[in-house]
Design an enzyme around this catalytic site. Structure first.
Site, PDB file in Angstrom:
ATOM      1  N   GLY A  11       0.828  -1.210   0.000  1.00 25.93           N
ATOM      2  CA  GLY A  11       0.000   0.000   0.000  1.00 25.93           C
ATOM      3  C   GLY A  11       0.853   1.247   0.000  1.00 25.93           C
ATOM      4  O   GLY A  11       1.879   1.312   0.677  1.00 25.93           O
ATOM      5  N   ARG A  72       0.596  -5.519  -6.388  1.00 30.75           N
ATOM      6  CA  ARG A  72       0.717  -6.807  -5.716  1.00 30.75           C
ATOM      7  C   ARG A  72       1.367  -7.801  -6.682  1.00 30.75           C
ATOM      8  O   ARG A  72       1.229  -7.679  -7.893  1.00 30.75           O
ATOM      9  CB  ARG A  72      -0.656  -7.324  -5.305  1.00 30.75           C
ATOM     10  CG  ARG A  72      -1.474  -6.332  -4.484  1.00 30.75           C
ATOM     11  CD  ARG A  72      -0.889  -6.089  -3.110  1.00 30.75           C
ATOM     12  NE  ARG A  72      -1.708  -5.156  -2.321  1.00 30.75           N
ATOM     13  CZ  ARG A  72      -1.382  -4.702  -1.132  1.00 30.75           C
ATOM     14  NH1 ARG A  72      -0.249  -5.093  -0.578  1.00 30.75           N
ATOM     15  NH2 ARG A  72      -2.169  -3.860  -0.490  1.00 30.75           N
ATOM     16  N   ASP A 103       5.138  -4.910   5.830  1.00 32.88           N
ATOM     17  CA  ASP A 103       5.507  -6.280   6.191  1.00 32.88           C
ATOM     18  C   ASP A 103       5.753  -7.168   4.980  1.00 32.88           C
ATOM     19  O   ASP A 103       6.776  -7.853   4.893  1.00 32.88           O
ATOM     20  CB  ASP A 103       4.402  -6.880   7.066  1.00 32.88           C
ATOM     21  CG  ASP A 103       4.697  -8.301   7.479  1.00 32.88           C
ATOM     22  OD1 ASP A 103       5.502  -8.481   8.409  1.00 32.88           O
ATOM     23  OD2 ASP A 103       4.144  -9.236   6.867  1.00 32.88           O
ATOM     24  N   THR A 125       4.361   2.685   5.598  1.00 32.57           N
ATOM     25  CA  THR A 125       2.978   2.238   5.743  1.00 32.57           C
ATOM     26  C   THR A 125       2.264   3.139   6.733  1.00 32.57           C
ATOM     27  O   THR A 125       2.835   3.513   7.765  1.00 32.57           O
ATOM     28  CB  THR A 125       2.892   0.779   6.232  1.00 32.57           C
ATOM     29  OG1 THR A 125       1.535   0.483   6.616  1.00 32.57           O
ATOM     30  CG2 THR A 125       3.808   0.520   7.417  1.00 32.57           C
ATOM     31  N   ASP A 127      -0.034   2.231   8.615  1.00 32.02           N
ATOM     32  CA  ASP A 127      -0.494   1.437   9.747  1.00 32.02           C
ATOM     33  C   ASP A 127       0.417   1.529  10.970  1.00 32.02           C
ATOM     34  O   ASP A 127      -0.008   1.203  12.081  1.00 32.02           O
ATOM     35  CB  ASP A 127      -0.613  -0.036   9.348  1.00 32.02           C
ATOM     36  CG  ASP A 127      -1.652  -0.267   8.265  1.00 32.02           C
ATOM     37  OD1 ASP A 127      -2.479   0.643   8.037  1.00 32.02           O
ATOM     38  OD2 ASP A 127      -1.637  -1.342   7.644  1.00 32.02           O
ATOM     39  N   ASP A 129       2.808  -0.390  11.827  1.00 28.87           N
ATOM     40  CA  ASP A 129       2.774  -1.724  12.426  1.00 28.87           C
ATOM     41  C   ASP A 129       4.041  -2.539  12.180  1.00 28.87           C
ATOM     42  O   ASP A 129       4.007  -3.775  12.241  1.00 28.87           O
ATOM     43  CB  ASP A 129       1.565  -2.508  11.902  1.00 28.87           C
ATOM     44  CG  ASP A 129       1.614  -2.725  10.391  1.00 28.87           C
ATOM     45  OD1 ASP A 129       2.455  -2.093   9.721  1.00 28.87           O
ATOM     46  OD2 ASP A 129       0.796  -3.518   9.885  1.00 28.87           O
ATOM     47  N   ARG A 171      -5.509  -2.292   9.431  1.00 26.39           N
ATOM     48  CA  ARG A 171      -5.384  -3.742   9.304  1.00 26.39           C
ATOM     49  C   ARG A 171      -5.410  -4.371  10.699  1.00 26.39           C
ATOM     50  O   ARG A 171      -6.399  -4.264  11.398  1.00 26.39           O
ATOM     51  CB  ARG A 171      -4.118  -4.097   8.531  1.00 26.39           C
ATOM     52  CG  ARG A 171      -4.109  -5.489   7.914  1.00 26.39           C
ATOM     53  CD  ARG A 171      -2.906  -5.714   7.043  1.00 26.39           C
ATOM     54  NE  ARG A 171      -1.660  -5.432   7.733  1.00 26.39           N
ATOM     55  CZ  ARG A 171      -0.463  -5.615   7.203  1.00 26.39           C
ATOM     56  NH1 ARG A 171      -0.344  -6.051   5.965  1.00 26.39           N
ATOM     57  NH2 ARG A 171       0.627  -5.353   7.886  1.00 26.39           N
TER      58      ARG A 171
END
Length: 319
Positions: A11, A72, A103, A125, A127, A129, A171
């Site tokens: 993303g 992707r 990730d 990202t 996120d 994360d 997510r």
């Protein structure tokens, strides 16, 4: 090392362009040639590779998204696809690779490193994360986008005396919801790292109404459930009518904040320094405002942790 490549994967996140710019200009400053790989690992396998010059990254530091684009690529998850990617890199004389992403992007970079091709990962990202770094590129910008939306929604929530449920991205990570909820004064925050009690939420809402509070903001991380799902559960528990706002991909766009631009510049610069030291298999990050690096194997051994003390604070301040 004379030639390096750079790609963005997964993303998109605001600040990726700032990182690309830092990688390209730092590398050229040290006499390296830089090749941009377009459309992530898919572009790597298919040879979508082009040399980048100083001017190639001019006027992009303020732009959201990624000029290298992203895609992707299921094929790259196979060793055959990975070896095909390495063959493309060798065909262009590229000796090291910088991968900007999350990730999944890191897993691809680790696979290449394990096959003998040195890669450096830069965390990009919204996120936030990725273990091994306190902040990822794009998180601060996305957070400010969410806060802007929360402030606007609060205005109409107050005008119509309603409870609004706002679904944010993340997510399996609750950082965006937690930080936005604390900064935006949300009455309730639902994150995947901690359980929630509908009875407690009901009690808090009723307590607010009893003291004259006419509106409430509830922020739900998408990793828990959708905003509409939560609205239905809340209605079943309280018979309360709510309105739902799903912020969606607006959170990924926009001009990166100064914090994200500076972070991206620092991380991009360090990535090149590591390649110049002939080091690979590392992910760069920031801890206590210092740029650090961790082996990919360390990153995958850890799980992202949200600051539960901040979560507790958000509840204390929203009484």
């Amino acid at each position: 090392m004379k030639r390096i490549g750079v790609l963005t994967s997964g993303g998109d996140a605001p600040g990726m362009n700032s990182a690309i710019r830092a990688v390209v200009r730092k590398a050229i400053y040290h006499g390296l040639e830089v090749f941009g790989i377009y459309q992530g690992y898919n572009g790597l396998i298919n040879g979508m590779i082009k040399k980048l010059e100083l001017g190639s990254v001019g006027d992009i530091i303020h732009r959201g998204g990624t000029i290298l684009r992203s895609a992707r690529c299921a094929e790259f998850k196979t060793q055959e696809g990975q070896k095909q990617g390495i063959e493309q890199l060798k065909a262009f004389g590229i000796e090291g690779l910088v991968v900007i992403g999350g990730d999944g992007s890191y897993r691809g970079a680790k696979a290449l490193t394990d096959l003998g091709f040195p890669c450096i990962g830069i965390p990009g990202t919204i996120d936030n994360d990725i273990p091994g770094t306190e902040f990822t590129i794009g998180f601060d910008t996305a957070l400010n986008t969410v806060i802007d939306a929360v402030d606007k929604i609060r205005d109409t929530a107050s005008s119509h005396e309603r409870t609004f449920i706002i679904e944010v991205m993340g997510r399996g990570a609750g950082d965006l919801a937690l930080w936005a909820g604390l900064a935006g004064g949300a009455e309730t925050i639902i994150i995947p790292e901690d359980s929630y009690s509908m009875d407690d939420i009901k009690r808090r809402l009723l307590k607010g109404h009893e003291r004259g509070k006419k509106h409430s903001i509830i922020i739900v991380a998408e990793g828990v459930m959708s905003g509409n799902e939560f609205a239905q559960k809340l209605k079943e528990a309280t018979n309360m009518e709510t309105r739902v706002s799903v912020l969606g991909h607006i959170q990924r766009g926009g001009s990166p904040t100064a914090a994200d631009r500076v972070l991206a510049s620092r991380l991009g610069s360090r990535a090149i320094e590591l390649l110049l030291e002939n080091r690979g298999g590392l992910a760069v990050g920031i801890e206590k405002n210092k740029i650090v690096e961790h082996d990919f194997s360390e990153i995958f051994r850890e799980n992202h942790q949200v600051d539960l003390n901040m979560y507790k604070l958000s509840k204390e301040l929203s009484i």
